[in-house]
Design a protein around this motif. Structure first.
Motif, PDB file in Angstrom:
ATOM      1  N   LEU A  18     -54.126 -11.431 -31.781  1.00 37.05           N
ATOM      2  CA  LEU A  18     -53.328 -10.367 -32.407  1.00 37.05           C
ATOM      3  C   LEU A  18     -53.387 -10.484 -33.933  1.00 37.05           C
ATOM      4  CD1 LEU A  18     -50.228 -10.311 -30.010  1.00 37.05           C
ATOM      5  CD2 LEU A  18     -52.300  -8.909 -29.919  1.00 37.05           C
ATOM      6  N   ASP A  19     -53.366 -11.716 -34.441  1.00 36.97           N
ATOM      7  CA  ASP A  19     -53.472 -11.919 -35.901  1.00 36.97           C
ATOM      8  C   ASP A  19     -54.813 -11.408 -36.415  1.00 36.97           C
ATOM      9  OD1 ASP A  19     -50.997 -13.055 -35.926  1.00 36.97           O
ATOM     10  OD2 ASP A  19     -51.708 -15.135 -36.020  1.00 36.97           O
ATOM     11  N   ALA A  20     -55.892 -11.709 -35.683  1.00 32.20           N
ATOM     12  CA  ALA A  20     -57.228 -11.268 -36.130  1.00 32.20           C
ATOM     13  C   ALA A  20     -57.336  -9.746 -36.093  1.00 32.20           C
ATOM     14  CB  ALA A  20     -58.303 -11.890 -35.237  1.00 32.20           C
ATOM     15  N   LEU A  21     -56.784  -9.152 -35.040  1.00 32.22           N
ATOM     16  CA  LEU A  21     -56.865  -7.681 -34.944  1.00 32.22           C
ATOM     17  C   LEU A  21     -56.058  -7.003 -36.048  1.00 32.22           C
ATOM     18  CD1 LEU A  21     -56.558  -7.234 -31.050  1.00 32.22           C
ATOM     19  CD2 LEU A  21     -58.595  -6.806 -32.446  1.00 32.22           C
ATOM     20  N   ALA A  22     -55.031  -7.695 -36.515  1.00 34.96           N
ATOM     21  CA  ALA A  22     -54.184  -7.106 -37.561  1.00 34.96           C
ATOM     22  C   ALA A  22     -54.771  -7.311 -38.953  1.00 34.96           C
ATOM     23  CB  ALA A  22     -52.783  -7.725 -37.496  1.00 34.96           C
ATOM     24  N   ASP A  23     -55.841  -8.102 -39.047  1.00 33.58           N
ATOM     25  CA  ASP A  23     -56.422  -8.421 -40.357  1.00 33.58           C
ATOM     26  C   ASP A  23     -57.534  -7.419 -40.663  1.00 33.58           C
ATOM     27  OD1 ASP A  23     -57.820  -9.444 -42.483  1.00 33.58           O
ATOM     28  OD2 ASP A  23     -57.770 -11.520 -41.774  1.00 33.58           O
ATOM     29  N   PRO A  24     -57.334  -6.531 -41.662  1.00 35.11           N
ATOM     30  CA  PRO A  24     -58.327  -5.481 -41.910  1.00 35.11           C
ATOM     31  C   PRO A  24     -59.672  -6.019 -42.398  1.00 35.11           C
ATOM     32  CG  PRO A  24     -56.572  -5.429 -43.564  1.00 35.11           C
ATOM     33  CD  PRO A  24     -56.176  -6.459 -42.562  1.00 35.11           C
ATOM     34  N   SER A  25     -59.714  -7.268 -42.848  1.00 33.72           N
ATOM     35  CA  SER A  25     -60.993  -7.808 -43.335  1.00 33.72           C
ATOM     36  C   SER A  25     -61.866  -8.316 -42.176  1.00 33.72           C
ATOM     37  CB  SER A  25     -60.736  -8.953 -44.322  1.00 33.72           C
ATOM     38  OG  SER A  25     -60.263 -10.087 -43.629  1.00 33.72           O
ATOM     39  N   LYS A  26     -61.328  -8.354 -40.988  1.00 36.29           N
ATOM     40  CA  LYS A  26     -62.075  -8.949 -39.872  1.00 36.29           C
ATOM     41  C   LYS A  26     -62.764  -7.885 -39.007  1.00 36.29           C
ATOM     42  CE  LYS A  26     -60.648 -13.454 -39.797  1.00 36.29           C
ATOM     43  NZ  LYS A  26     -61.033 -13.759 -41.181  1.00 36.29           N
ATOM     44  N   ILE A  27     -63.970  -8.242 -38.549  1.00 34.46           N
ATOM     45  CA  ILE A  27     -64.640  -7.456 -37.504  1.00 34.46           C
ATOM     46  C   ILE A  27     -64.517  -8.296 -36.230  1.00 34.46           C
ATOM     47  CG2 ILE A  27     -66.842  -6.472 -36.742  1.00 34.46           C
ATOM     48  CD1 ILE A  27     -67.611  -6.527 -39.775  1.00 34.46           C
ATOM     49  N   VAL A  28     -63.704  -7.820 -35.307  1.00 35.04           N
ATOM     50  CA  VAL A  28     -63.418  -8.628 -34.118  1.00 35.04           C
ATOM     51  C   VAL A  28     -64.368  -8.212 -33.001  1.00 35.04           C
ATOM     52  CG1 VAL A  28     -61.643  -9.386 -32.509  1.00 35.04           C
ATOM     53  CG2 VAL A  28     -61.003  -8.743 -34.847  1.00 35.04           C
ATOM     54  N   VAL A  29     -65.230  -9.149 -32.610  1.00 33.60           N
ATOM     55  CA  VAL A  29     -66.228  -8.868 -31.573  1.00 33.60           C
ATOM     56  C   VAL A  29     -65.896  -9.690 -30.342  1.00 33.60           C
ATOM     57  CG1 VAL A  29     -67.981  -8.477 -33.340  1.00 33.60           C
ATOM     58  CG2 VAL A  29     -67.859 -10.703 -32.209  1.00 33.60           C
ATOM     59  N   THR A  30     -66.291  -9.199 -29.182  1.00 35.64           N
ATOM     60  CA  THR A  30     -66.013  -9.974 -27.981  1.00 35.64           C
ATOM     61  C   THR A  30     -67.203 -10.011 -27.031  1.00 35.64           C
ATOM     62  OG1 THR A  30     -64.403 -10.369 -26.218  1.00 35.64           O
ATOM     63  CG2 THR A  30     -64.991  -8.082 -26.620  1.00 35.64           C
ATOM     64  N   GLN A  31     -67.247 -11.078 -26.277  1.00 38.05           N
ATOM     65  CA  GLN A  31     -68.189 -11.246 -25.162  1.00 38.05           C
ATOM     66  C   GLN A  31     -67.342 -11.600 -23.945  1.00 38.05           C
ATOM     67  OE1 GLN A  31     -70.211 -15.081 -24.856  1.00 38.05           O
ATOM     68  NE2 GLN A  31     -69.191 -15.819 -26.710  1.00 38.05           N
ATOM     69  N   MET A  32     -67.823 -11.286 -22.751  1.00 37.81           N
ATOM     70  CA  MET A  32     -67.086 -11.709 -21.549  1.00 37.81           C
ATOM     71  C   MET A  32     -68.056 -12.263 -20.517  1.00 37.81           C
ATOM     72  SD  MET A  32     -66.131  -8.042 -19.983  1.00 37.81           S
ATOM     73  CE  MET A  32     -66.810  -6.800 -21.059  1.00 37.81           C
ATOM     74  N   ALA A  33     -67.631 -13.320 -19.867  1.00 37.32           N
ATOM     75  CA  ALA A  33     -68.477 -13.990 -18.883  1.00 37.32           C
ATOM     76  C   ALA A  33     -68.569 -13.158 -17.594  1.00 37.32           C
ATOM     77  CB  ALA A  33     -67.900 -15.371 -18.573  1.00 37.32           C
ATOM     78  N   PRO A  34     -69.646 -13.370 -16.817  1.00 34.90           N
ATOM     79  CA  PRO A  34     -69.832 -12.549 -15.611  1.00 34.90           C
ATOM     80  C   PRO A  34     -68.722 -12.686 -14.572  1.00 34.90           C
ATOM     81  CG  PRO A  34     -71.470 -14.331 -15.734  1.00 34.90           C
ATOM     82  CD  PRO A  34     -70.790 -14.266 -17.061  1.00 34.90           C
ATOM     83  N   ALA A  35     -68.077 -13.860 -14.525  1.00 38.33           N
ATOM     84  CA  ALA A  35     -67.045 -14.065 -13.498  1.00 38.33           C
ATOM     85  C   ALA A  35     -65.731 -13.374 -13.844  1.00 38.33           C
ATOM     86  CB  ALA A  35     -66.799 -15.563 -13.300  1.00 38.33           C
ATOM     87  N   VAL A  36     -65.607 -12.886 -15.078  1.00 41.34           N
ATOM     88  CA  VAL A  36     -64.325 -12.313 -15.506  1.00 41.34           C
ATOM     89  C   VAL A  36     -64.034 -11.001 -14.791  1.00 41.34           C
ATOM     90  CG1 VAL A  36     -63.095 -11.307 -17.486  1.00 41.34           C
ATOM     91  CG2 VAL A  36     -64.330 -13.476 -17.741  1.00 41.34           C
ATOM     92  N   ARG A  37     -65.017 -10.106 -14.774  1.00 39.68           N
ATOM     93  CA  ARG A  37     -64.775  -8.762 -14.227  1.00 39.68           C
ATOM     94  C   ARG A  37     -64.297  -8.823 -12.779  1.00 39.68           C
ATOM     95  NH1 ARG A  37     -67.103  -5.195 -10.862  1.00 39.68           N
ATOM     96  NH2 ARG A  37     -68.616  -6.780 -10.304  1.00 39.68           N
ATOM     97  N   VAL A  38     -64.963  -9.637 -11.961  1.00 42.13           N
ATOM     98  CA  VAL A  38     -64.620  -9.645 -10.534  1.00 42.13           C
ATOM     99  C   VAL A  38     -63.180 -10.093 -10.306  1.00 42.13           C
ATOM    100  CG1 VAL A  38     -66.938  -9.895  -9.588  1.00 42.13           C
ATOM    101  CG2 VAL A  38     -65.679 -11.933 -10.176  1.00 42.13           C
TER     102      VAL A  38
END
Ligand code: SF4
Ligand code: SF4
Ligand code: SF4
Ligand code: FES
Length: 574
Positions: A214-234
């Protein structure tokens, strides 16, 4: 078969069944706390008490086996009173800070107190006041919330054979934790999180880090990128009220964008890349007399285990980083260059089924991009909480595409989520690289399933390659003992720390038992078979990465960014 009646219902069950199993067979619920379907019966909590006609006193349904003609009553005033007294006694020694507890809303003790209608505790309160153990990046141990059910001991000692946890002191002072009151980071704990999967209360839990996101998303200087592992979706489907595996991938991407992520990528992309690097590493070892068997290296709990218990076999480990860490190194180099972004601005978040990934991301050697490669790891459970916190109903979110350059994947990347999947993915690629022929059948079914140790022999253009697969560290230990003793002639071995592989990871939704693991594995293979591309070397974005940036598998840039080294841990071994 044995015939009995429970609450006037006729039941017929196999001999040796317990009253609890017989009741479950006809849909009757008897409350439990220490019982776990995958574990030996401990019968220490007394929550499952029932009346048995002719027996002296109430009986524990989880341990009492059925006999012919038995008459059982599960819901009499006497039974209710006894169960209530048991739980009241537990609560008298329990902090009861439910409102700010990690398990608020998903706690077996809280549920039980609610189901039994407990409103006051007629016993003197006695809280031990022991400090929480927050010594690792992965776990929090709060001994005051422990009800001494011993499920964690069974999983840590018998399933994982790590023995990081034990019982300390006696009587009222008894608590669960590492011997000699050591902190978890001083013990042999490998941070697999399997204890957090089985703990019925908030005594053992993942280290929650939602606020950092939440802190990173609130920081306008940050580009917040994400990856998710294959087991997460299931498994995330289970957290959001859908059947296992039925959360649509692109809907999940849409949901992550709604949470505020600026770019959404997939760890499957670097799972495919791992196969390119690891497959070529295997071929190099086979052709040039390298150390064999080569052991896979993508499970961080397993890496902690081998560094702790089998440091003499570290040369056998593939030098490939895990897909999570390959992604972290590339997003702040390759992707940053392509996107024209200052890597210092990138805040890289990975969503993982695993608590050990938090530790892996924090390892000092994982900074090959010039920055911390992965800034934050959230488990499947944490991302489920975040969706609930944000009021996002994933059943109603419109789908969205992955961002370019690091989001494409094949079925081979998907199956990394299940035990045997890395091996199968590697065989699909290595076969075609070695033989130059197209594989007629991509399904190496010998690699699949919940058997603890699987073995197979594969013909690669006349060379017989012997492989083995183990999941769960107890099974890994058996294989390592054989390798150490020179009794195994494998070429390639896949090890996953968690039973079932990542689908059964320590950060996955709770209530993961072997039946649930099998359902998640099925969902993984369904996703694989539905994809047009199922071989890592056919991933178009991986090809583009080699053409534009890396050059070739095992090239200089790969070694700099995608490979690592390991160190023996000098922990006290048991
Ligand atoms: S462990 Fe359960 S009962 Fe105890 S404080 Fe947390 S939510 Fe409440
Ligand atoms: S995280 Fe794994 S090794 Fe550590 S205490 Fe829990 S079960 Fe044992
Ligand atoms: S820490 Fe959790 S699983 Fe372990 S004995 Fe205590 S309550 Fe049970
Ligand atoms: S569940 Fe039967 S004694 Fe604990």
């Amino acid at each position: 078969m044995v015939n009995l009646t429970i609450d006037n219902i006729s039941v017929s069950v196999p001999s040796g069944s317990t009253i609890l199993q017989a009741a479950q067979a006809v849909g009757l619920k008897i409350p439990t706390l220490c019982y776990h379907p995958d574990q030996t019966v401990k019968a220490n909590c007394r929550v499952c008490l029932v009346e048995v006609e002719g027996a002296r006193g109430l009986q524990a349904a989880c341990s009492q086996t059925v006999v012919e003609g038995m008459v059982v009553r599960t819901s009499t005033p006497l039974v209710f009173k006894a169960r209530k007294a048991v739980v009241e006694l537990i609560l008298a020694r329990h902090p009861q800070d439910c409102l700010n507890c990690v398990r608020n809303g998903c706690c077996e003790l809280q549920d039980l107190a609610q189901e039994l209608g407990i409103r006051e505790i007629p016993y003197a309160r006695e809280i031990k006041g022991m400090p929480q153990d927050k010594s690792t990046p992965s776990l929090v141990l709060d001994p005051d919330k422990c009800i001494l059910c011993r499920r964690c001991l069974t999983v840590c000692q018998e399933v994982q054979t790590v023995n990081a946890l034990g019982l300390r002191a006696r009587g009222y002072q008894t608590s669960v934790g590492p011997a000699f009151y050591q902190q978890l980071n001083e013990s042999t704990c490998v941070m697999c999180g399997q204890c957090t999967q089985v703990c019925p209360t908030g005594a053992l839990a993942e280290r929650e880090e939602i606020d950092k996101l939440l802190d990173a998303l609130a920081d306008p200087s940050k580009i917040v990128v994400t990856q998710m592992a294959p087991a997460v979706r299931v498994a995330l489907a289970e957290e959001v009220g859908l059947p296992t595996g039925e959360l649509d991938m692109l809907t999940l991407v849409g949901g992550l964008r709604r949470l505020g992520f600026h770019r959404v990528f997939h760890t499957n992309f670097t799972a495919d890349l791992t196969i390119m690097e690891e497959g070529h590493e295997l071929l190099e070892r086979l052709n040039n007399g390298g150390t064999l068997p080569m052991l896979t290296s993508c499970s961080p709990g397993w890496i902690n285990f081998i560094e702790t218990f089998y440091p003499d076999l570290l040369d056998n480990l593939s030098t490939c980083k895990s897909p999570q860490q390959m992604f972290g190194a590339l997003v702040k180099t390759y992707w940053a260059q392509k996107a024209g972004v200052d890597p210092a601005q990138i805040y890289s978040v990975s969503i993982m089924p695993c608590t050990a990934k938090k530790y892996e991301a924090a390892r000092p050697e994982m900074q090959d991009s010039g920055y911390q490669d992965v800034d934050l790891v959230l488990t499947t459970r944490e991302i489920g909480k975040l969706f609930r916190m944000a009021g996002i109903d994933l059943k109603q979110v419109p789908p969205s595409e992955f961002d370019p350059w690091m989001g494409a994947y094949t079925g081979a990347g998907v199956i990394f989520g299940a035990t045997g999947g890395v091996m199968e993915a590697a065989l699909r690629t290595v076969y075609e690289v070695v033989t130059g022929n197209e594989l007629a059948n991509l399904d190496f079914t010998v690699c699949r399933g919940m058997t603890g140790i699987k073995e197979a022999e594969v013909d690669l253009a006349g060379t017989q390659v012997k492989v083995a697969i183990a999941h769960g560290l107890g099974n890994a230990r058996q294989l390592m003992e054989r390798i150490r003793a020179g009794e195994a002639d494998y070429h390639f071995v896949e090890i996953m720390a968690c039973p079932g592989g990542c689908i059964g990871g320590g950060g996955q939704p709770r209530q993961t038992d072997n039946a649930q693991r099998a359902i998640r594995i099925e969902a993984i293979y369904q996703e694989d078979v539905a994809l047009a591309l199922r071989k890592s070397h056919e991933n178009p974005e991986v090809k583009q990465l080699y053409t534009e940036f890396l050059g070739q598998p095992l090239g200089d840039k790969s070694h700099q960014l995608l490979h690592t080294h390991y160190q023996a841990k000098s922990k006290k071994l048991k």
